[in-house]
Design a protein around this motif. Sequence first.
Motif, PDB file in Angstrom:
ATOM      1  N   GLU A 113       0.599  -1.154  -0.081  1.00 53.95           N
ATOM      2  CA  GLU A 113      -0.011   0.049   0.104  1.00 53.95           C
ATOM      3  C   GLU A 113       0.786   1.160  -0.008  1.00 53.95           C
ATOM      4  O   GLU A 113       0.283   2.271  -0.323  1.00 53.95           O
ATOM      5  N   SER A 114       2.116   1.151   0.276  1.00 49.23           N
ATOM      6  CA  SER A 114       3.011   2.504   0.263  1.00 49.23           C
ATOM      7  C   SER A 114       3.123   2.988  -1.154  1.00 49.23           C
ATOM      8  O   SER A 114       3.122   2.203  -1.987  1.00 49.23           O
ATOM      9  N   GLU A 115       3.555   4.359  -1.120  1.00 50.78           N
ATOM     10  CA  GLU A 115       3.928   4.765  -2.491  1.00 50.78           C
ATOM     11  C   GLU A 115       5.247   4.192  -2.988  1.00 50.78           C
ATOM     12  O   GLU A 115       5.414   4.100  -4.079  1.00 50.78           O
ATOM     13  N   ALA A 116       5.955   3.893  -2.021  1.00 50.17           N
ATOM     14  CA  ALA A 116       7.221   3.280  -2.525  1.00 50.17           C
ATOM     15  C   ALA A 116       7.087   1.662  -3.314  1.00 50.17           C
ATOM     16  O   ALA A 116       7.607   1.885  -4.548  1.00 50.17           O
ATOM     17  N   GLU A 117       6.178   1.071  -2.882  1.00 44.59           N
ATOM     18  CA  GLU A 117       5.886  -0.095  -3.529  1.00 44.59           C
ATOM     19  C   GLU A 117       5.162   0.341  -4.832  1.00 44.59           C
ATOM     20  O   GLU A 117       5.313  -0.472  -5.810  1.00 44.59           O
ATOM     21  N   LYS A 118       4.157   1.189  -4.712  1.00 39.94           N
ATOM     22  CA  LYS A 118       3.352   1.318  -6.166  1.00 39.94           C
ATOM     23  C   LYS A 118       4.416   2.038  -7.068  1.00 39.94           C
ATOM     24  O   LYS A 118       4.018   2.019  -8.152  1.00 39.94           O
ATOM     25  N   ALA A 119       5.354   2.489  -6.614  1.00 42.42           N
ATOM     26  CA  ALA A 119       6.327   3.010  -7.583  1.00 42.42           C
ATOM     27  C   ALA A 119       7.538   2.098  -8.205  1.00 42.42           C
ATOM     28  O   ALA A 119       8.402   2.312  -8.925  1.00 42.42           O
ATOM     29  N   GLY A 120       7.350   0.598  -7.781  1.00 43.49           N
ATOM     30  CA  GLY A 120       8.070  -0.413  -8.010  1.00 43.49           C
ATOM     31  C   GLY A 120       9.373  -0.585  -7.161  1.00 43.49           C
ATOM     32  O   GLY A 120      10.382  -1.573  -7.365  1.00 43.49           O
ATOM     33  N   LEU A 121       9.245  -0.166  -6.053  1.00 44.70           N
ATOM     34  CA  LEU A 121      10.500  -0.095  -5.124  1.00 44.70           C
ATOM     35  C   LEU A 121      10.024  -1.466  -4.259  1.00 44.70           C
ATOM     36  O   LEU A 121       9.047  -1.720  -4.327  1.00 44.70           O
ATOM     37  N   VAL A 122      11.085  -1.818  -3.302  1.00 43.90           N
ATOM     38  CA  VAL A 122      10.952  -2.961  -2.732  1.00 43.90           C
ATOM     39  C   VAL A 122      11.180  -2.737  -1.214  1.00 43.90           C
ATOM     40  O   VAL A 122      12.211  -2.003  -0.957  1.00 43.90           O
ATOM     41  N   VAL A 123      10.198  -3.258  -0.276  1.00 43.67           N
ATOM     42  CA  VAL A 123      10.178  -3.045   1.007  1.00 43.67           C
ATOM     43  C   VAL A 123      10.864  -4.506   1.604  1.00 43.67           C
ATOM     44  O   VAL A 123      10.230  -5.404   1.372  1.00 43.67           O
ATOM     45  N   LEU A 124      11.915  -4.323   2.437  1.00 42.37           N
ATOM     46  CA  LEU A 124      12.628  -5.578   2.848  1.00 42.37           C
ATOM     47  C   LEU A 124      12.692  -5.348   4.303  1.00 42.37           C
ATOM     48  O   LEU A 124      13.156  -4.402   4.974  1.00 42.37           O
ATOM     49  N   SER A 146       3.578  -0.203  10.479  1.00 46.00           N
ATOM     50  CA  SER A 146       2.964  -0.129   9.101  1.00 46.00           C
ATOM     51  C   SER A 146       4.140   0.480   8.437  1.00 46.00           C
ATOM     52  O   SER A 146       5.078   1.537   8.379  1.00 46.00           O
ATOM     53  N   VAL A 147       3.948   0.111   6.993  1.00 45.17           N
ATOM     54  CA  VAL A 147       4.857   0.518   5.841  1.00 45.17           C
ATOM     55  C   VAL A 147       4.264   1.566   5.019  1.00 45.17           C
ATOM     56  O   VAL A 147       4.680   1.958   4.237  1.00 45.17           O
ATOM     57  N   ALA A 148       2.960   1.639   5.290  1.00 39.44           N
ATOM     58  CA  ALA A 148       2.471   2.697   4.529  1.00 39.44           C
ATOM     59  C   ALA A 148       2.906   3.998   4.034  1.00 39.44           C
ATOM     60  O   ALA A 148       2.591   4.511   2.886  1.00 39.44           O
ATOM     61  N   GLY A 149       3.667   4.686   5.111  1.00 37.64           N
ATOM     62  CA  GLY A 149       4.306   5.832   4.867  1.00 37.64           C
ATOM     63  C   GLY A 149       5.740   6.099   4.095  1.00 37.64           C
ATOM     64  O   GLY A 149       6.031   6.877   3.750  1.00 37.64           O
ATOM     65  N   GLU A 154      15.026   6.247   0.100  1.00 35.39           N
ATOM     66  CA  GLU A 154      15.708   6.944   1.094  1.00 35.39           C
ATOM     67  C   GLU A 154      15.160   6.960   2.530  1.00 35.39           C
ATOM     68  O   GLU A 154      15.739   7.242   3.529  1.00 35.39           O
ATOM     69  N   ASP A 155      13.651   6.256   2.407  1.00 38.33           N
ATOM     70  CA  ASP A 155      13.038   6.092   3.414  1.00 38.33           C
ATOM     71  C   ASP A 155      13.443   4.808   4.245  1.00 38.33           C
ATOM     72  O   ASP A 155      13.781   3.955   3.743  1.00 38.33           O
ATOM     73  N   LYS A 156      13.082   4.647   5.622  1.00 38.98           N
ATOM     74  CA  LYS A 156      13.504   3.450   6.579  1.00 38.98           C
ATOM     75  C   LYS A 156      12.526   3.411   7.837  1.00 38.98           C
ATOM     76  O   LYS A 156      11.962   4.683   7.987  1.00 38.98           O
ATOM     77  N   LEU A 157      12.391   2.493   8.313  1.00 40.10           N
ATOM     78  CA  LEU A 157      11.587   2.169   9.665  1.00 40.10           C
ATOM     79  C   LEU A 157      12.674   1.692  10.804  1.00 40.10           C
ATOM     80  O   LEU A 157      13.262   1.008  10.419  1.00 40.10           O
ATOM     81  N   THR A 158      12.391   2.261  11.929  1.00 41.67           N
ATOM     82  CA  THR A 158      13.338   2.072  12.851  1.00 41.67           C
ATOM     83  C   THR A 158      12.341   1.528  14.067  1.00 41.67           C
ATOM     84  O   THR A 158      11.326   1.672  13.908  1.00 41.67           O
ATOM     85  N   LEU A 159      13.143   0.916  15.357  1.00 43.69           N
ATOM     86  CA  LEU A 159      12.388   0.561  16.376  1.00 43.69           C
ATOM     87  C   LEU A 159      11.540   2.108  16.791  1.00 43.69           C
ATOM     88  O   LEU A 159      10.544   1.702  17.801  1.00 43.69           O
ATOM     89  N   ALA A 160      12.163   3.143  16.776  1.00 45.29           N
ATOM     90  CA  ALA A 160      11.578   4.312  17.170  1.00 45.29           C
ATOM     91  C   ALA A 160      10.138   4.559  16.641  1.00 45.29           C
ATOM     92  O   ALA A 160       9.311   5.263  17.187  1.00 45.29           O
ATOM     93  N   VAL A 181      14.273  -1.351  10.965  1.00 44.94           N
ATOM     94  CA  VAL A 181      13.620  -2.480  10.951  1.00 44.94           C
ATOM     95  C   VAL A 181      13.235  -3.036   9.585  1.00 44.94           C
ATOM     96  O   VAL A 181      12.909  -4.157   9.299  1.00 44.94           O
ATOM     97  N   ALA A 182      13.198  -1.735   8.657  1.00 46.61           N
ATOM     98  CA  ALA A 182      12.648  -2.256   7.270  1.00 46.61           C
ATOM     99  C   ALA A 182      13.273  -0.981   6.516  1.00 46.61           C
ATOM    100  O   ALA A 182      13.564   0.114   6.821  1.00 46.61           O
ATOM    101  N   ASN A 183      13.845  -1.495   5.291  1.00 48.57           N
ATOM    102  CA  ASN A 183      14.544  -0.373   4.342  1.00 48.57           C
ATOM    103  C   ASN A 183      13.765  -0.643   3.122  1.00 48.57           C
ATOM    104  O   ASN A 183      13.101  -1.610   2.659  1.00 48.57           O
ATOM    105  N   VAL A 184      13.715   0.472   2.286  1.00 46.42           N
ATOM    106  CA  VAL A 184      13.087   0.401   0.795  1.00 46.42           C
ATOM    107  C   VAL A 184      14.367   0.421  -0.332  1.00 46.42           C
ATOM    108  O   VAL A 184      15.304   1.140   0.005  1.00 46.42           O
TER     109      VAL A 184
END
Length: 244
Positions: A113-124, A146-149, A154-160, A181-184
């Motif tokens: 559902e994220s803009e990153a994935e809709k643009a063809g990027l990969v969330v791991l 949530s990875v929706a944002g 250049e975006d990532k998700l952390t424990l914070a 926790v997750a990278n794009v």
Amino acid sequence: MTNIALTLNERTAAGKHVAKLRADGLVPSVVYGGHADPIATQSPVIETTKVAQAAGKHSPVTITIDGKKKLAIIKSIDIHPVKHHIRHIAFHTIKQNEIITTEVPIHLTGLGESEAEKAGLVVLQAIEHIQVKAKPADLPESLELSVAGLASDEDKLTLADITLPTGVEYDDIEQDTTLVVANVYEPGALQAANDAAGGDATLDEGDVAAENGGDTDQTSQAEETKPGGKSQDEPKQSNVDANK
């Protein structure tokens, strides 16, 4: 916290006799608790498998032995490497008002559902579990993030970015909340990294590793850590073997 329960019967079969126990559809187990001697137990394989899948190593289980109920957490599960059924399971009893430390899974929500994935990027996902401490009733089945944002590589998700439930803390009070926790990734960059690694990168399939070894050879098994805290004494392995 979901109420997960399992009835255990005391077990007398040990050594070579355990093979017949398993053939009869029973799973050998052992229950540790405080300073009491370990109790050799058994339970039907279908019910035991359902409980192990529901609880993992992070959700408390209400076990009943000879009519007496105890609260416990699964410390280790031994899985057959080929047939993938449970060969042995170890429980540690805990107290309702006791702060315990355990590992809980981190689940990514909103995938696709994220803009990153809709643009063809990969969330791991970079880490899938984290140590937390809480009273049994407060232990979450998982931590959700949530990875929706996510919008660019250049975006990532952390424990914070994880909101811990009330009464739950990270086990390490100095836990680095900048831990990713997750990278794009750009698909091309990800493929290049995989090629550079020789294509050997693999994913960790989870936490049902054969740690306890059940009634198999345990001479090389390290002493287990008590979920209830380091201040409690762990039964010696010789006592465990004597009660199997």
